[in-house]
Structure formats: C-alpha cells, structure tokens
Motif scaffolding. Structure first.
Motif, PDB file in Angstrom:
ATOM      1  N   TRP A  81       0.828  -1.201   0.000  1.00  0.00           N
ATOM      2  CA  TRP A  81       0.000   0.000   0.000  1.00  0.00           C
ATOM      3  C   TRP A  81       0.866   1.256   0.000  1.00  0.00           C
ATOM      4  O   TRP A  81       0.634   2.178  -0.781  1.00  0.00           O
ATOM      5  CB  TRP A  81      -0.946   0.019   1.211  1.00  0.00           C
ATOM      6  CG  TRP A  81      -1.833   1.236   1.170  1.00  0.00           C
ATOM      7  CD1 TRP A  81      -3.040   1.333   0.561  1.00  0.00           C
ATOM      8  CD2 TRP A  81      -1.545   2.529   1.719  1.00  0.00           C
ATOM      9  NE1 TRP A  81      -3.531   2.613   0.694  1.00  0.00           N
ATOM     10  CE2 TRP A  81      -2.632   3.363   1.410  1.00  0.00           C
ATOM     11  CE3 TRP A  81      -0.482   3.066   2.443  1.00  0.00           C
ATOM     12  CZ2 TRP A  81      -2.693   4.698   1.795  1.00  0.00           C
ATOM     13  CZ3 TRP A  81      -0.538   4.391   2.823  1.00  0.00           C
ATOM     14  CH2 TRP A  81      -1.631   5.201   2.506  1.00  0.00           C
ATOM     15  N   ALA A  84       2.633   1.923  -3.339  1.00  0.00           N
ATOM     16  CA  ALA A  84       1.665   2.436  -4.313  1.00  0.00           C
ATOM     17  C   ALA A  84       1.304   3.884  -3.995  1.00  0.00           C
ATOM     18  O   ALA A  84       1.223   4.728  -4.896  1.00  0.00           O
ATOM     19  CB  ALA A  84       0.415   1.561  -4.331  1.00  0.00           C
ATOM     20  N   GLY A 106      -0.492   6.393  -6.233  1.00  0.00           N
ATOM     21  CA  GLY A 106      -1.723   5.622  -6.352  1.00  0.00           C
ATOM     22  C   GLY A 106      -2.753   5.844  -5.265  1.00  0.00           C
ATOM     23  O   GLY A 106      -3.909   5.471  -5.435  1.00  0.00           O
ATOM     24  N   HIS A 107      -2.373   6.431  -4.129  1.00  0.00           N
ATOM     25  CA  HIS A 107      -3.288   6.668  -3.012  1.00  0.00           C
ATOM     26  C   HIS A 107      -2.894   7.985  -2.343  1.00  0.00           C
ATOM     27  O   HIS A 107      -1.720   8.373  -2.367  1.00  0.00           O
ATOM     28  CB  HIS A 107      -3.173   5.582  -1.938  1.00  0.00           C
ATOM     29  CG  HIS A 107      -3.424   4.202  -2.420  1.00  0.00           C
ATOM     30  ND1 HIS A 107      -4.640   3.781  -2.890  1.00  0.00           N
ATOM     31  CD2 HIS A 107      -2.607   3.120  -2.513  1.00  0.00           C
ATOM     32  CE1 HIS A 107      -4.562   2.511  -3.241  1.00  0.00           C
ATOM     33  NE2 HIS A 107      -3.342   2.089  -3.021  1.00  0.00           N
ATOM     34  N   GLN A 131      -5.830  13.593  -3.806  1.00  0.00           N
ATOM     35  CA  GLN A 131      -6.524  12.408  -4.324  1.00  0.00           C
ATOM     36  C   GLN A 131      -6.013  12.136  -5.735  1.00  0.00           C
ATOM     37  O   GLN A 131      -5.993  13.035  -6.563  1.00  0.00           O
ATOM     38  CB  GLN A 131      -8.032  12.659  -4.345  1.00  0.00           C
ATOM     39  CG  GLN A 131      -8.845  11.455  -4.704  1.00  0.00           C
ATOM     40  CD  GLN A 131      -8.785  10.374  -3.649  1.00  0.00           C
ATOM     41  OE1 GLN A 131      -8.710  10.644  -2.469  1.00  0.00           O
ATOM     42  NE2 GLN A 131      -8.812   9.138  -4.084  1.00  0.00           N
ATOM     43  N   PRO A 132      -5.568  10.914  -6.030  1.00  0.00           N
ATOM     44  CA  PRO A 132      -5.024  10.635  -7.357  1.00  0.00           C
ATOM     45  C   PRO A 132      -6.106  10.385  -8.394  1.00  0.00           C
ATOM     46  O   PRO A 132      -7.237  10.029  -8.051  1.00  0.00           O
ATOM     47  CB  PRO A 132      -4.214   9.355  -7.134  1.00  0.00           C
ATOM     48  CG  PRO A 132      -4.950   8.657  -6.044  1.00  0.00           C
ATOM     49  CD  PRO A 132      -5.460   9.754  -5.140  1.00  0.00           C
ATOM     50  N   ARG A 137      -6.884   7.693 -10.921  1.00  0.00           N
ATOM     51  CA  ARG A 137      -6.472   6.298 -11.059  1.00  0.00           C
ATOM     52  C   ARG A 137      -6.889   5.797 -12.432  1.00  0.00           C
ATOM     53  O   ARG A 137      -8.063   5.715 -12.738  1.00  0.00           O
ATOM     54  CB  ARG A 137      -7.108   5.440  -9.971  1.00  0.00           C
ATOM     55  CG  ARG A 137      -6.593   5.808  -8.587  1.00  0.00           C
ATOM     56  CD  ARG A 137      -7.221   4.911  -7.535  1.00  0.00           C
ATOM     57  NE  ARG A 137      -6.643   5.172  -6.242  1.00  0.00           N
ATOM     58  CZ  ARG A 137      -7.304   5.764  -5.247  1.00  0.00           C
ATOM     59  NH1 ARG A 137      -8.544   6.143  -5.412  1.00  0.00           N
ATOM     60  NH2 ARG A 137      -6.710   5.948  -4.087  1.00  0.00           N
ATOM     61  N   GLU A 160      -7.764  -2.030 -13.421  1.00  0.00           N
ATOM     62  CA  GLU A 160      -7.734  -0.991 -12.393  1.00  0.00           C
ATOM     63  C   GLU A 160      -6.689  -1.313 -11.322  1.00  0.00           C
ATOM     64  O   GLU A 160      -5.895  -0.449 -10.922  1.00  0.00           O
ATOM     65  CB  GLU A 160      -9.116  -0.868 -11.756  1.00  0.00           C
ATOM     66  CG  GLU A 160      -9.186   0.124 -10.610  1.00  0.00           C
ATOM     67  CD  GLU A 160     -10.540   0.122  -9.928  1.00  0.00           C
ATOM     68  OE1 GLU A 160     -10.933   1.189  -9.452  1.00  0.00           O
ATOM     69  OE2 GLU A 160     -11.188  -0.953  -9.857  1.00  0.00           O
ATOM     70  N   THR A 210      -3.301  -0.762 -12.689  1.00  0.00           N
ATOM     71  CA  THR A 210      -3.036   0.664 -12.875  1.00  0.00           C
ATOM     72  C   THR A 210      -2.615   1.298 -11.552  1.00  0.00           C
ATOM     73  O   THR A 210      -1.664   2.069 -11.495  1.00  0.00           O
ATOM     74  CB  THR A 210      -4.278   1.374 -13.440  1.00  0.00           C
ATOM     75  OG1 THR A 210      -4.573   0.816 -14.726  1.00  0.00           O
ATOM     76  CG2 THR A 210      -4.047   2.867 -13.582  1.00  0.00           C
ATOM     77  N   VAL A 211      -3.316   0.947 -10.482  1.00  0.00           N
ATOM     78  CA  VAL A 211      -3.008   1.520  -9.164  1.00  0.00           C
ATOM     79  C   VAL A 211      -1.752   0.890  -8.560  1.00  0.00           C
ATOM     80  O   VAL A 211      -0.868   1.582  -8.060  1.00  0.00           O
ATOM     81  CB  VAL A 211      -4.208   1.357  -8.208  1.00  0.00           C
ATOM     82  CG1 VAL A 211      -3.839   1.797  -6.791  1.00  0.00           C
ATOM     83  CG2 VAL A 211      -5.403   2.154  -8.711  1.00  0.00           C
ATOM     84  N   TYR A 212      -1.637  -0.442  -8.631  1.00  0.00           N
ATOM     85  CA  TYR A 212      -0.561  -1.141  -7.940  1.00  0.00           C
ATOM     86  C   TYR A 212       0.601  -1.553  -8.832  1.00  0.00           C
ATOM     87  O   TYR A 212       1.626  -2.000  -8.327  1.00  0.00           O
ATOM     88  CB  TYR A 212      -1.108  -2.376  -7.202  1.00  0.00           C
ATOM     89  CG  TYR A 212      -1.926  -1.994  -5.997  1.00  0.00           C
ATOM     90  CD1 TYR A 212      -1.306  -1.628  -4.815  1.00  0.00           C
ATOM     91  CD2 TYR A 212      -3.306  -1.957  -6.057  1.00  0.00           C
ATOM     92  CE1 TYR A 212      -2.046  -1.257  -3.709  1.00  0.00           C
ATOM     93  CE2 TYR A 212      -4.060  -1.586  -4.954  1.00  0.00           C
ATOM     94  CZ  TYR A 212      -3.423  -1.234  -3.788  1.00  0.00           C
ATOM     95  OH  TYR A 212      -4.152  -0.861  -2.690  1.00  0.00           O
TER      96      TYR A 212
END
Length: 150
Positions: A38, A41, A46-47, A74-75, A77, A95, A98-100
């Motif tokens: 987490w 990312a 990503g977060h 806030q990204p 995503r 998704e 893309t985020v991780y």
C-alpha cells in the motif's frame, strides 16, 4: 508560494530521495505502520496519504513541502485518454494493475534486482476465501523471475 507539483513528479522525487537515503520501501512502510504494498503504491501516486503520513515521509526522505502537498492529493487512477475494458471483471484487474503496477515493479526490483516476472513460465491460482463482510477473491500470480542480462 511553494511551487505546485503533480503526483507523478512527486513520485520521481520520492524514488530519488529513497535511493539517496538508502531506505527500502519496506523500511518506509514500517515507519508509517502500513503494508509495504500500500505505501509503495501511495508514494508512487496511487493513493493519498494523510498529513501525518506525508510529514513522516518528508522527515524520512528530506522532501520539499510541495511533495508533501502532492502526497495528500486524491489521485486520478487509470488512464484518462486510453481505451478501458468494459467487462467489469477484466476492468477491475486493469484498475488494480493501474493503481498497484508501479508499486509491484518497485517491490520486485527491490527484492530481486533488475528483471521481470515471466508470464511464460507462469502459474495462476484463483480461490475463494470466506470473510464475514463478504467472500474474497484471492488471485495468485506465480511467475519465474527473469533478470536482465547485459
């Protein structure tokens, strides 16, 4: 007034600062008290991080206030100008990657070195795990590590 930087630019500052500080992604996660997947990312855009988390990263890596501000934003995503799969199951995998995906890349390189996970010498497993809040889908990708040979 401090310059404004994007989450993408902030991620590059973080990658360089982490390298210069000699800290692993896992060590940063430990300092934040969160999972390395987490936090990696999040630090790569990503977060969003809380103010206290962003300030802790600033102290660890000697980052500018503009980076701390970007970490809290806030990204977006996923791609804003590319075709996106419309099948809900396939889209959720897209998704997640893309985020991780950038975090997976960084963690693989940190753990194994310069290389990739093979999708040719590869196994996959899908399982159901019971959970009181609703059953969970557990997908395991198991690929051979292939180092780049120069």
């Amino acid at each position: 007034m401090e310059p404004i930087i994007s989450k993408r630019d902030a991620a590059q500052h973080i990658r360089v600062a982490r390298h210069r500080a000699g800290l692993s992604w896992a060590q940063i996660a430990e300092e934040l008290g969160v999972d390395k997947e987490w936090s990696t990312a999040a630090l790569l855009g990503g977060h969003p991080l809380s103010l206290s988390q962003a300030t802790k990263v600033q102290q660890l890596l000697g980052l500018d206030d503009a980076v701390v501000e970007a970490l809290q934003m806030q990204p977006y995503r996923g791609p804003l100008n590319h075709d996106v799969a419309t099948d809900p199951t396939i889209y959720r995998f897209q998704e997640a990657l893309t985020v991780y995906g950038p975090a997976l890349k960084e963690l693989i390189h940190e753990e194994f070195g310069d290389g990739i996970m093979s999708a040719i010498n590869f196994q996959m497993n899908v399982q159901r795990r019971a959970d009181p809040a609703g059953d969970r889908v557990v997908v395991t990708f198991d690929g051979k590590f292939l180092d780049y040979q120069w």
